[in-house]
Design a protein around this motif. Sequence first.
Motif, PDB file in Angstrom:
ATOM      1  N   UNK A  12       0.850  -1.208   0.000  1.00  0.00           N
ATOM      2  CA  UNK A  12       0.000   0.000   0.000  1.00  0.00           C
ATOM      3  C   UNK A  12       0.874   1.242   0.000  1.00  0.00           C
ATOM      4  N   UNK A  13       0.654   2.112  -0.943  1.00  0.00           N
ATOM      5  CA  UNK A  13       1.461   3.317  -1.066  1.00  0.00           C
ATOM      6  C   UNK A  13       1.038   4.348  -0.024  1.00  0.00           C
ATOM      7  N   UNK A  14       2.032   4.942   0.587  1.00  0.00           N
ATOM      8  CA  UNK A  14       1.762   5.971   1.589  1.00  0.00           C
ATOM      9  C   UNK A  14       2.321   7.320   1.188  1.00  0.00           C
ATOM     10  N   UNK A  15       3.212   7.347   0.191  1.00  0.00           N
ATOM     11  CA  UNK A  15       3.808   8.603  -0.224  1.00  0.00           C
ATOM     12  C   UNK A  15       3.041   9.237  -1.356  1.00  0.00           C
ATOM     13  N   UNK A  16       3.538  10.407  -1.799  1.00  0.00           N
ATOM     14  CA  UNK A  16       2.902  11.148  -2.890  1.00  0.00           C
ATOM     15  C   UNK A  16       3.905  11.322  -4.008  1.00  0.00           C
ATOM     16  N   UNK A  17       3.415  11.314  -5.227  1.00  0.00           N
ATOM     17  CA  UNK A  17       4.272  11.551  -6.371  1.00  0.00           C
ATOM     18  C   UNK A  17       4.559  13.048  -6.476  1.00  0.00           C
ATOM     19  N   UNK A  18       5.575  13.383  -7.261  1.00  0.00           N
ATOM     20  CA  UNK A  18       5.951  14.788  -7.436  1.00  0.00           C
ATOM     21  C   UNK A  18       4.809  15.615  -8.032  1.00  0.00           C
ATOM     22  N   UNK A  19       4.082  15.127  -9.053  1.00  0.00           N
ATOM     23  CA  UNK A  19       2.950  15.907  -9.565  1.00  0.00           C
ATOM     24  C   UNK A  19       1.866  16.131  -8.526  1.00  0.00           C
ATOM     25  N   UNK A  20       1.611  15.119  -7.681  1.00  0.00           N
ATOM     26  CA  UNK A  20       0.600  15.272  -6.634  1.00  0.00           C
ATOM     27  C   UNK A  20       1.008  16.333  -5.622  1.00  0.00           C
ATOM     28  N   UNK A  21       2.265  16.306  -5.231  1.00  0.00           N
ATOM     29  CA  UNK A  21       2.763  17.308  -4.285  1.00  0.00           C
ATOM     30  C   UNK A  21       2.683  18.702  -4.889  1.00  0.00           C
ATOM     31  N   UNK A  22       3.090  18.819  -6.154  1.00  0.00           N
ATOM     32  CA  UNK A  22       3.049  20.112  -6.840  1.00  0.00           C
ATOM     33  C   UNK A  22       1.620  20.632  -6.926  1.00  0.00           C
ATOM     34  N   UNK A  23       0.692  19.737  -7.248  1.00  0.00           N
ATOM     35  CA  UNK A  23      -0.709  20.134  -7.379  1.00  0.00           C
ATOM     36  C   UNK A  23      -1.287  20.577  -6.035  1.00  0.00           C
ATOM     37  N   UNK A  24      -0.979  19.851  -4.966  1.00  0.00           N
ATOM     38  CA  UNK A  24      -1.470  20.211  -3.641  1.00  0.00           C
ATOM     39  C   UNK A  24      -0.893  21.543  -3.181  1.00  0.00           C
TER      40      UNK A  24
END
Length: 275
Positions: A1-13
């Motif tokens: 189960x993934x718990x981290x965020x991808x770079x695009x997700x972080x940028x978008x947030x």
Amino acid sequence: METGYTAPEIFFLVTLGIISVLGIMGNGLVIWVAGFRMALTVTTLCYLNLALADFFFSATLPFFMVVLSMQAKWPYGPFLCKLLNIMADTNLFASVFLIAFIALDRCICVLHPVWAQNHRTLSLAKKVIIVPWILALLLNLPVLIFFTTETDENGDTHCHFNTNFWGNITEEEKLQRTVTSVAIIGINRFVIGFTLPMSIIAICYGLIAAKLRNKSMINCLNPMLYVFLGRDFRKKLIHSLPASLERALTEDSAPTNDTTTKSASPPTEAQLQEM
């Protein structure tokens, strides 16, 4: 189960967070200046409504940031599923419609100055300003009808289009009706919520440009853009941002209200630009 965020997700947030903070603070400042520091005129009424639409849209973004951070899981329940989506979309479209309304108002002032001087009253503006809000709300009725929360096989709750709206039909028919409905709603939103207001804005400013040629008409613009695009922005910012906004929103010509004196003589070119 993934718990981290991808770079695009972080940028978008992060981008959504910045937009939300700037939108709340900036439009809150405009609401304070236009709503409490200045006399209510047709122009300040338009800018006040525009700031309110942008403010409430910005205020919904933190809720959707939480949803995005939870991989689209909805933690707020079915009532807020409808309410938050209606608030976000209605205020988004209301903002676009209000910008078109302001462009139309500026166009009338420039092309028909005598009529505007005699009939552009505050009481009329209060009635007409409701139209963009009604259009935005009507455009989002599908959200009120179709959006709901659903729980998947993993026990996760999501807020999206209600695929069970049509009752007991096959999954294939359900998918086909859902795709058709989403397509129709999307086309309507694009035509009514984007193409139509953008066309009004383009036509109005094209007519204004043809009328005044190379004269500056930057004061139809969003009040925040007016401040930030000003040549003496640094001086204004250091001096007083609220005072700058107040000057940006102020009509230097005599305010148009219910007690406007009827005049047969057209305004001068300088007055046209300042209306």
